[in-house]
Design an enzyme around this catalytic site. Structure first.
Site, PDB file in Angstrom:
ATOM      1  NE  ARG A   1      11.080 -23.215  14.626  1.00  0.00           N
ATOM      2  CZ  ARG A   1      11.571 -22.211  14.966  1.00  0.00           C
ATOM      3  NH1 ARG A   1      12.209 -21.324  14.327  1.00  0.00           N
ATOM      4  NH2 ARG A   1      11.148 -21.899  16.093  1.00  0.00           N
TER       5      ARG A   1
ATOM      6  NE  ARG B   1       6.474 -20.745   9.580  1.00  0.00           N
ATOM      7  CZ  ARG B   1       6.135 -20.009  10.499  1.00  0.00           C
ATOM      8  NH1 ARG B   1       4.878 -19.481  10.440  1.00  0.00           N
ATOM      9  NH2 ARG B   1       6.876 -19.823  11.831  1.00  0.00           N
TER      10      ARG B   1
ATOM     11  NE  ARG C   1       1.041 -24.812   6.925  1.00  0.00           N
ATOM     12  CZ  ARG C   1       1.281 -24.076   8.213  1.00  0.00           C
ATOM     13  NH1 ARG C   1       2.460 -23.820   8.454  1.00  0.00           N
ATOM     14  NH2 ARG C   1       0.304 -23.695   8.896  1.00  0.00           N
TER      15      ARG C   1
ATOM     16  CG  ASP D   1       4.636 -28.815  16.298  1.00  0.00           C
ATOM     17  OD1 ASP D   1       5.183 -27.865  16.017  1.00  0.00           O
ATOM     18  OD2 ASP D   1       4.203 -28.926  17.774  1.00  0.00           O
TER      19      ASP D   1
ATOM     20  CE1 TYR E   1       4.160 -23.660  22.829  1.00  0.00           C
ATOM     21  CE2 TYR E   1       6.108 -25.099  23.686  1.00  0.00           C
ATOM     22  CZ  TYR E   1       5.630 -23.845  22.762  1.00  0.00           C
ATOM     23  OH  TYR E   1       6.431 -23.372  22.002  1.00  0.00           O
TER      24      TYR E   1
END
Length: 329
Positions: free
Chosen positions: A2, A6, A15, A52, A129
């Site tokens: 990452r 964020r 974003r 992602d 997922y």
């Protein structure tokens, strides 16, 4: 892990401009901008494409969404043989064109300053997922399929492995100079099921990847979070490097694996909440444990947490360069 995200205020601003996380991923100019933001702040040795791991399920038409402050959601989970029969291997030049275009743009913008790393989720991690419908605490749907109908899960994993091969090869052809496979949830498996439901499919991917492109070797890194007990098998899979989380000392991993592959890792990301002195000492410890010689890519053992102060990361990066030079001299 990452590298862009964020924890950076400039990322948050970009974003907002994009409108949402998936909108950001699918806008090549903004995804390129986000990829480059950490390199403007820190003395990093490589860039990692901003994307992602769930781009493949999204391209399969399973209805991916990200709620504000929530994890990913899959609108149409895959839980039956008939669901699996409807799946297809997405064409990267069509459904995943936005990622491939982003890779090309980033490679051009980097202009040779640092290499570019591409990535994908592992088949097992993508399956968790897809079958669970999002994040999970107990993985009861996917593990239920694994034990009750293993043949169906193997068919799903095979489709996902084929998809990852096509996707990563397209990234390589677009300019990725190394690729990493994130087996984020491999560690929730038992020793018996890890090999047959996770590692075997990563081996399948390795056999199908372009390992050389335009005269350059393309290294492949495998990372299984919680996979310390299987590092010998991972190292023997055909990969070029094994990613380590923080649950094993890197000198122990080196003793067990030897020099047949490189090691990537493995600072606990939570150390970035510590004082500058503690961060520097932790970096020194990881580097000294590996020792002199090639084959170590310093990294966190998993992703940067969103509440980390960017200045703490700068302290870490500078410490890695300082102590890395010391041990080489």
């Amino acid at each position: 892990m990452r590298q862009a995200g964020r924890y950076l205020p400039e990322y948050q601003e970009t974003r907002k401009k994009a409108g949402g996380f998936l909108d950001l991923c699918k806008n090549r100019e903004l995804a390129c901008e986000v990829t480059l933001q950490p390199l403007r702040r820190f003395d990093l040795d490589a860039a990692i494409i901003f994307s992602d791991i769930l781009t493949i399920p999204d391209a399969m038409g399973l209805g991916l969404s990200f709620g504000e402050g929530e994890g990913p959601k899959i609108e149409r989970p895959v839980r039956s043989e008939s669901d699996i029969e409807k799946l297809f291997v997405p064409d990267p030049s069509d459904k995943l064109r936005y990622v491939i275009d982003t890779v090309s743009l980033i490679r051009s913008e980097l202009d040779g300053k640092v290499p570019l790393i591409g990535f994908s989720g592992s088949p097992w991690t993508l399956a968790t997922y897809i079958v669970e419908g999002g994040s999970s605490k107990d993985y009861h749907y996917v593990k239920g399929m694994m034990y009750e109908n293993p043949g169906a899960l193997h068919r799903l994993l095979d489709i996902l492995a084929q998809s990852v091969v096509a996707y990563l090869n397209a990234q390589i052809e677009a300019g990725a100079q190394a690729v990493m496979i994130f087996d984020t949830w491999g560690g929730v498996l038992s020793p018996q099921t890890y090999h047959s439901f996770s590692l075997d499919y990563m081996r399948q991917i390795l056999s199908g990847l372009r390992r050389e492109y335009e005269g350059q070797t393309i290294p492949v890194i495998l990372f299984t979070k919680g996979g310390a007990q299987w590092i010998e098998s991972i190292a023997d899979s055909g990969c070029d490097a094994v990613g380590l989380d923080w649950t094993i000392d890197i000198d122990e991993a080196k003793r067990r694996i030897g020099d047949r592959v490189a090691l990537q890792g493995n600072l606990d990301p939570c150390l970035l909440y510590a004082s500058p002195e503690t961060i520097r000492e932790a970096a020194r410890d990881v580097i000294s444990r590996f020792g002199p010689g090639p084959g170590h890519v310093f990294n966190l053992g998993h992703g940067i947490h969103q509440t980390v102060d960017p200045e703490r990361l700068e302290i870490l990066v500078d410490a890695v360069h300082e102590f890395g030079r010391d041990i080489r001299e």
